[in-house]
Design a protein around this motif. Structure first.
Motif, PDB file in Angstrom:
ATOM      1  N   SER A 202       0.833  -1.187   0.000  1.00 36.64           N
ATOM      2  CA  SER A 202       0.000   0.000   0.000  1.00 36.64           C
ATOM      3  C   SER A 202       0.871   1.241   0.000  1.00 36.64           C
ATOM      4  O   SER A 202       2.086   1.163   0.150  1.00 36.64           O
ATOM      5  CB  SER A 202      -0.891  -0.006   1.234  1.00 36.64           C
TER       6      SER A 202
ATOM      7  N   ALA B 109       1.129   3.247   2.257  1.00 35.88           N
ATOM      8  CA  ALA B 109       1.707   3.436   3.588  1.00 35.88           C
ATOM      9  C   ALA B 109       2.946   2.598   3.805  1.00 35.88           C
ATOM     10  O   ALA B 109       3.573   2.673   4.846  1.00 35.88           O
ATOM     11  CB  ALA B 109       0.679   3.102   4.656  1.00 35.88           C
ATOM     12  N   GLU B 110       3.292   1.747   2.812  1.00 30.42           N
ATOM     13  CA  GLU B 110       4.445   0.867   2.960  1.00 30.42           C
ATOM     14  C   GLU B 110       5.455   1.144   1.859  1.00 30.42           C
ATOM     15  O   GLU B 110       5.125   1.659   0.793  1.00 30.42           O
ATOM     16  CB  GLU B 110       4.022  -0.602   2.880  1.00 30.42           C
TER      17      GLU B 110
ATOM     18  N   THR C 155       3.787   9.678   7.506  1.00 30.69           N
ATOM     19  CA  THR C 155       4.079   8.256   7.705  1.00 30.69           C
ATOM     20  C   THR C 155       5.288   8.074   8.605  1.00 30.69           C
ATOM     21  O   THR C 155       5.292   7.238   9.520  1.00 30.69           O
ATOM     22  CB  THR C 155       4.322   7.564   6.355  1.00 30.69           C
TER      23      THR C 155
ATOM     24  N   THR D   1       5.420   6.471  12.322  1.00 32.60           N
ATOM     25  CA  THR D   1       6.316   5.338  12.545  1.00 32.60           C
ATOM     26  C   THR D   1       7.191   5.574  13.766  1.00 32.60           C
ATOM     27  O   THR D   1       7.370   4.688  14.608  1.00 32.60           O
ATOM     28  CB  THR D   1       7.195   5.101  11.303  1.00 32.60           C
TER      29      THR D   1
ATOM     30  N   LYS E  60       9.271  -5.309   9.218  1.00 37.35           N
ATOM     31  CA  LYS E  60       7.895  -5.013   9.641  1.00 37.35           C
ATOM     32  C   LYS E  60       7.226  -6.261  10.182  1.00 37.35           C
ATOM     33  O   LYS E  60       6.559  -6.221  11.227  1.00 37.35           O
ATOM     34  CB  LYS E  60       7.093  -4.453   8.470  1.00 37.35           C
TER      35      LYS E  60
ATOM     36  N   PRO F 148      -3.259   0.450  14.563  1.00 40.21           N
ATOM     37  CA  PRO F 148      -3.385   0.820  13.145  1.00 40.21           C
ATOM     38  C   PRO F 148      -2.073   1.315  12.545  1.00 40.21           C
ATOM     39  O   PRO F 148      -1.792   1.078  11.367  1.00 40.21           O
ATOM     40  CB  PRO F 148      -4.443   1.937  13.174  1.00 40.21           C
TER      41      PRO F 148
ATOM     42  N   PHE G 157       0.145  -1.805  11.832  1.00 40.79           N
ATOM     43  CA  PHE G 157      -0.291  -2.647  10.716  1.00 40.79           C
ATOM     44  C   PHE G 157      -0.296  -1.905   9.377  1.00 40.79           C
ATOM     45  O   PHE G 157       0.088  -2.483   8.354  1.00 40.79           O
ATOM     46  CB  PHE G 157      -1.699  -3.197  10.998  1.00 40.79           C
ATOM     47  N   PHE G 158      -0.720  -0.657   9.374  1.00 35.89           N
ATOM     48  CA  PHE G 158      -0.993   0.016   8.104  1.00 35.89           C
ATOM     49  C   PHE G 158      -0.026   1.144   7.754  1.00 35.89           C
ATOM     50  O   PHE G 158      -0.039   1.630   6.621  1.00 35.89           O
ATOM     51  CB  PHE G 158      -2.424   0.571   8.105  1.00 35.89           C
ATOM     52  N   VAL G 159       0.797   1.568   8.699  1.00 38.60           N
ATOM     53  CA  VAL G 159       1.683   2.701   8.440  1.00 38.60           C
ATOM     54  C   VAL G 159       3.155   2.287   8.405  1.00 38.60           C
ATOM     55  O   VAL G 159       3.922   2.783   7.570  1.00 38.60           O
ATOM     56  CB  VAL G 159       1.475   3.809   9.500  1.00 38.60           C
TER      57      VAL G 159
ATOM     58  N   SER H 218       7.971  -1.278   5.184  1.00 37.85           N
ATOM     59  CA  SER H 218       8.612  -2.592   5.124  1.00 37.85           C
ATOM     60  C   SER H 218      10.045  -2.453   4.624  1.00 37.85           C
ATOM     61  O   SER H 218      10.381  -1.513   3.904  1.00 37.85           O
ATOM     62  CB  SER H 218       7.842  -3.529   4.194  1.00 37.85           C
TER      63      SER H 218
END
Length: 541
Positions: free
Chosen positions: A10, A12-13, A33, A37, A100, A205, A208-210, A213
């Motif tokens: 995504s 966000a990654e 982001t 993080t 991640k 959240p 997982f989503f921000v 990797s």
């Protein structure tokens, strides 16, 4: 380039197969982001620090709940023991797999262990939960350091590392306070562990989503990576730390020092240590490239000196953090909140000097003065703490705290950035694990040694002070459990005063560890190079 076997990430990654020549390792990561993080990383480091010390003030209420004194020491020791036993292995994982995924797994393990601690039906379950949380906590802390090393330039690295160390330090300092506050409240000691769940859940959240990797070894299968691990070395390395803490915990208290059981524990530990050294040196059941301990670092005087100085800073800091609250608890009858106020000078100065160390290192480039000045301040402060007695003015103790906090703050975190700068790119994960073993591993060992000294010296001093009193040995040992022990509440005022004076004197002897550690760090700092590191913006990790 993204791994073709993985689904698209995504927005966000960001996949981490970056060239180390890129000027901006965060060029594909938005500022929001990155900030989120960092918040997640710093919270994880804070929770790890919190759980490292939170057991300091919950052991007494835990005993009142379960009435099992045999497992009581392991509530405090189990967490750091598990952390240091797994540090090198976890470090190797971060050098091979997506950071991640490992970070998420570490958070899940940490939260699972915390939940087990909070809901423990007996003391054994509580100890198991502490061990599980210790493994997850080490993964969270190493994950934070790995993220920083990947997504920061060398010039940024000292400051971001300082912020990680700062977060851990604040958590470690607040641990005894929060643990004691929950223990004294209607929430009970269980919420000292449950508190991790809502805090981590709040940022789930982000995790997982921000979180971005990064895959250190793209194109190599999971099984191929598993075959490269030094499994024998991993087991032996973990056994070394577990055995030495068992030996320290049982020697002198459960077993007499000259008993067969105590001697057997130390002999077994020595054999395992020798076996690990031989296995690593000759690369038995592994290869020289894959052995778990970076033996090649032992050929570098610079890295050895950084390791020793970091260990010395951790020793002086940890003993002060643990035994200042205990001192005021005995001599002034302080509650958990009052202890927090007593620790404010230590907290604030340590925070400031960790930031000064990390923020100015890229500017000056010369790391040797930080260790020389820091160790000198810590040495003076520890020597003054060695002189305290039950009637020493609190204002004097605050001043001594400040010296130790300033000195250890300057030395506490900079080795991560310096060591990473001195090794090849492929050895950077090993460098992080190497210094982390020094820092977190020494905290665990230092607290075990300090506890052994406190219990054995305290018992001996109380015997000498109360000779002829007729008090049984068990009653004398209970006096070391806390200022509110049954012994202190059931004897005359004069004898109680003698006990408090003796215990306060015993605590002052613990600061001999800080004196020795700081003196060693000062000598090692003089052997460091007077070089200047050129931490420029042109090369990324």
């Amino acid at each position: 380039m993204a791994d073709p076997e993985q689904p698209a990430l995504s927005d966000a990654e960001v996949v981490g197969e970056k060239s180390t020549q890129e000027a901006n390792p965060r060029q594909d990561i938005g500022i929001v982001t990155w900030i989120l993080t960092l918040v997640g990383l710093y919270l994880g480091a804070l929770l790890y620090g919190l759980d490292t010390t939170i057991a300091a003030n919950v052991q007494s209420p835990v005993y009142q709940t379960f009435h099992d004194i045999q497992n009581l020491p392991w509530i405090g020791i189990g967490f750091p023991m598990a952390s240091v036993a797994g540090i090198l292995f976890i470090g190797q994982l971060y050098g091979k797999y997506n950071i991640k995924v490992l970070m998420l797994a570490s958070i899940a393990i940490f939260e699972g262990g915390s939940a087990l601690c909070g809901g423990a039906p007996n003391s054994a379950a509580l100890v198991v939960g502490r061990v599980i949380a210790g493994v997850g906590g080490a993964g969270m802390y190493l994950g934070a350091l790995s993220y920083i090393s990947v997504f920061c330039t060398p010039r940024e690295l000292p400051l971001y590392n300082a912020l990680i160390g700062l977060s851990w330090g604040i958590g470690a300092i607040l641990g005894p306070v929060i643990g004691g506050a929950f223990s004294d409240s209607k929430a009970t000691w269980r919420w000292a562990f449950y508190i991790n769940l809502p805090l981590a859940g709040l940022l789930s959240p982000v995790y997982f989503f921000v979180f971005p990797s990064f895959k250190p070894m793209p194109g190599i299968s999971v099984l191929q990576k598993l075959r490269t691990f030094d499994w024998v070395g991993t087991v032996l390395n973990g056994a070394i730390f577990v055995l030495v803490m068992i030996a320290l915990t049982f020697s002198g208290s459960t077993y007499k020092w000259n008993s067969g059981s105590a001697i057997a524990l130390w002999v077994i530990w020595g054999v395992v240590l020798l076996g690990f050294a031989l296995q690593q040196y000759f690369a038995i059941f592994t290869t020289r490239e894959n052995r778990i301990f970076p033996v090649q670092f032992l050929a570098s005087k610079d890295l050895i000196l950084l390791y020793i100085c970091t260990a010395c800073a951790a020793t002086a800091n940890a003993t002060t953090l643990y035994y200042i609250p205990l001192f005021f608890s005995f001599t002034h009858g302080d509650s958990a909140i009052q202890v927090a106020v007593r620790l404010l000078p230590f907290i604030m100065v340590f925070v400031v000097f960790v930031m000064i160390g990390g923020g100015t290192l890229p500017i000056f480039g010369r790391y040797m003065p930080y260790y020389t000045i820091g160790s000198a301040l810590s040495l003076i402060g520890s020597a003054l703490m060695f002189t305290i007695r039950s009637d020493t003015a609190p204002s004097k103790i605050y001043g001594y705290e400040v010296l130790i906090a300033a000195g250890t703050g300057l030395m506490f975190q900079n080795a991560y950035a310096v060591a990473a700068e001195k090794v090849d790119d492929k050895d950077k994960p090993n460098a992080i694990g190497f210094i982390n073993t020094s820092q977190i591993g020494t905290i665990a060992l230092a607290l075990s040694i300090a506890a052994c000294l406190f219990e054995n010296l305290g018992f001996q001093f109380l015997q000498n002070t109360l000779v002829g009193s007729g008090l049984p040995d068990a009653a004398l040992r209970s006096a070391l459990a806390g200022a509110d022990s049954q012994l202190l509440s059931g004897i005359d005022a004069h004898t109680a005063e003698l006990i408090v004076d003796t215990v306060a004197f015993t605590i002052s002897r613990i600061f001999a560890m800080g004196i020795s550690a700081s003196a060693l760090a000062f000598c090692c700092s003089l052997l460091m190079k007077r070089e200047k590191l050129h931490l420029s913006m042109s090369a990324a990790m």
